[in-house]
Design an enzyme around this catalytic site. Sequence first.
Site, short mmCIF file in Angstrom:
data_model
loop_
_atom_site.label_atom_id
_atom_site.label_comp_id
_atom_site.label_asym_id
_atom_site.label_seq_id
_atom_site.Cartn_x
_atom_site.Cartn_y
_atom_site.Cartn_z
CG HIS A 193 -1.93 -0.98 1.20
ND1 HIS A 193 -1.92 -2.08 1.68
CD2 HIS A 193 -3.34 -0.82 0.75
CE1 HIS A 193 -2.80 -2.99 1.49
NE2 HIS A 193 -3.82 -2.16 1.02
CG ASP A 263 -4.21 -5.34 -4.36
OD1 ASP A 263 -5.34 -4.87 -3.98
OD2 ASP A 263 -3.46 -5.91 -3.43
#
Length: 367
Positions: A193, A263
């Site tokens: 992230h 993702d």
Amino acid sequence: MTFHAPLIIDIAGLTLSKVDRKRLRHPLVGGLILFARNWQDRVQLTALCRDIKKLRPDLLICVDHEGGRVQRFKTDGFTHLPPMRVLGEMWLATPSATTSSKKAGPLDATNAATACGYVLGSELRACGVDLSFTPVLDLDYGESSVIGDRAFARDPRVVSLLAKSLMHGLLNSGMSNCGKHFPGHGFVKADSHTDIPVDKRSLKTILADDAAPYRWLNTVTTSVMPAHVIYPKVDARPAGFSNTWLNNILRGQLGFGGAIFSDDLSMAGARLIDGQAVSYTQAAVAALTAGCDMVLLCNQSLPSSEGGGRAIDELISGLTEAQLKGQWQASEASEVRRRALLPNTPALEWDALMVHSAYMQALDWIA
């Protein structure tokens, strides 16, 4: 022109705005992902999902709802599901006598995993959600904070059998599944992230360990999400942008035939490819041409996000232009795989679910 709706986007609030409706009607948009900000209670969530389906019945309504710390809906009757590590710990515990109420040992753990999958899927479906991005197939090396207790266990055999049991519960509820994060995110410490994790192990090591569940589960896994992790001994690109990983290894060598989601393209691990910073459109094109069927762009619809949602509109426009210029080709096979994830059986409404014998039995295994 071949029809293909590869974009999974998000919305800002509890209801669809005029802008949301415009975006969701676009033919390149194939679904949306919900977050806790889109939840107030079951009545609101059910109304939102119904509104989405009225707009376009083929839109895939998704959510990250695994159990433990990754569970978007936790109130108004939703069961608090355990983190998957709890099931792994149950597997390792000394089995109790069959007359005991204590749940321990491999067979109890697989039953509990099936129960978790059934409760998870049936509660979401009762509110109109089509798919949860679960289960996590990463191995628990004890190093990754972002994976942590989301993983079942360290042993790929235990992970595979518990995941297969959970998938069985999901399928019993009428919901597909999504194994993540291929070929494995558990070994690296960095969080994709915010960083670009690098796993320097050999392909042989990864295939023998982390990626093994994807081979053992290829008959029951309906979709896969690759990791934003670079494995330099295999490819210089992160797995989600690598034809080698997605087509040659996942599909070719491991025999996977379902859908592949990227993702979130807003994650740091997706914004640097071949050492160069890329736009959302460039990342989407790279993922689609590498073998992804769908790409996610999350947390860009909020007024507080960069441009107040402009990133979604720029991605839709950019991908349209890329298609017209031949920079990526729409895939009929990808569209078939996307639509195959939509439930094809009616869901029990909430009140009926609460007294359904299979649901009540499943709750006994989770308690």
